[in-house]
Design an enzyme around this catalytic site. Sequence first.
Site, PDB file in Angstrom:
ATOM      1  N   HIS A   1       0.819  -1.213   0.000  1.00 53.10           N
ATOM      2  CA  HIS A   1       0.000   0.000   0.000  1.00 53.10           C
ATOM      3  C   HIS A   1       0.854   1.265   0.000  1.00 53.10           C
ATOM      4  CE1 HIS A   1      -3.681   2.023   0.014  1.00 53.10           C
ATOM      5  NE2 HIS A   1      -4.313   1.409   1.009  1.00 53.10           N
TER       6      HIS A   1
ATOM      7  N   ASP B   1      -2.272   2.253  -4.515  1.00 55.76           N
ATOM      8  CA  ASP B   1      -3.496   2.667  -3.844  1.00 55.76           C
ATOM      9  C   ASP B   1      -4.566   1.596  -4.006  1.00 55.76           C
ATOM     10  OD1 ASP B   1      -2.389   5.077  -3.049  1.00 55.76           O
ATOM     11  OD2 ASP B   1      -3.031   6.124  -4.883  1.00 55.76           O
TER      12      ASP B   1
END
Length: 423
Positions: free
Chosen positions: A394, A398
């Site tokens: 992450h 995204d």
Amino acid sequence: MSKEVTVPTLGESVSEATIGEWLKKPGDAVKADEPIVSLETDKVAIEVPSPVAGVMGEHKVAVGDTVEVGALIAVIEDDVAPGESTNVEPRTEAAPAEATAAPTPAPSPAADTGAPAQAKSQGSDATQTLSPAVRRAVLEHGVDPSSIKGSGKDGRLTKEDVLAAATAKKETGDSPAPAASTAPPTAGGGERREERVKMTRMRQTIAKRLKSAQETAALLTTFNDVDMTAVMETREKFKDTFAKKHDIKLGFMSFFAKAACLALKDIPSVNAQIDGEEIVYFDYVDISVAVSAPNGLVVPVVRDAHAKSFAQIEKDIADFGKRAKDGTLTMDDMKGGTFTISNGGVFGGLMSTPIINPPQSAVLGLHRIEDRPVVRNGEIVIRPMMYIALSYDHRLIDGREAVTALKTIKEAIEDPMRMLIDL
């Protein structure tokens, strides 16, 4: 006169290895270029061949020892008669000695020690040396290793051979091996055994890398499900023609590899890596394919998957699978990779959260196909469905990008025509 055996060059940035298994014992006859020892590196097992024909001399190091490149590990005594040096069979010279020594171990202490597999391999078939993983599988399933035909290199047993023999024994209803059944019971009336086996270098490396990935990356997994009807119908329709033309079966992995290439082209960050404070984007797709090997999970790389045909991808994966089982994968086979596909479905897994393969930023997990009720055009119908999972870092990717990439893979599998017209 003797010849020294040293640790060969192991590959770029690899300076040491661990002695995994001695394939020849002192006194064994060896041929030139015949493997005598297996070395375990961080990624693969490498067999070291004898530089000359002769007789195995002293082992300078023991199993489990760490050795550096160029280190002396053994000696080959060059005292075999010239006429025998090229065709002598291993252990033929030691056979008479073993025959005369047979009365000493004739009783059955092997059953008392709870290690029938090792005793059997050293008694009835002295050339068969079992690796720790194979020995553990033999003990767990109570099979006789001397009755199993090995599929590994030079006929050696693999863990898969033992598991297959155990399954066959259950199906035929054969009784457990006598050696296992005669082990002394404990005070509680049952058998309780323990075995401590040192972790292989490869397993230690896998453990460190996976734990490092969890500690370093911001891991997150997104899921979706895929209707496999279209792919299964395509395979059924073209499987015979495909196999006849390309001499390879049409499997599911090539479909998912091409679908992944399509998604990674649209979402470049899923095919990227973090290097310090920079992001490295690749204009090519090298897919690491997780393959089960006797010593652990390995991830050889299908290079330029975006430019390869379905047939070539299937051939590459089949070749990796065979060489992983034989223990002949090289360091170069595992080098690089921009994205990973792991197929836990072959073992029956319904769902999982795979861990990325650093420094990669994403991994696609595939799972088993099973018929499930789904709604199509307002009606409940039965379809062959598969859960797919995308774990990602992450820090770089995204949620929107990860979900979009997984959705693109889903759409390409449910409508394979998209892979042909690049949609």
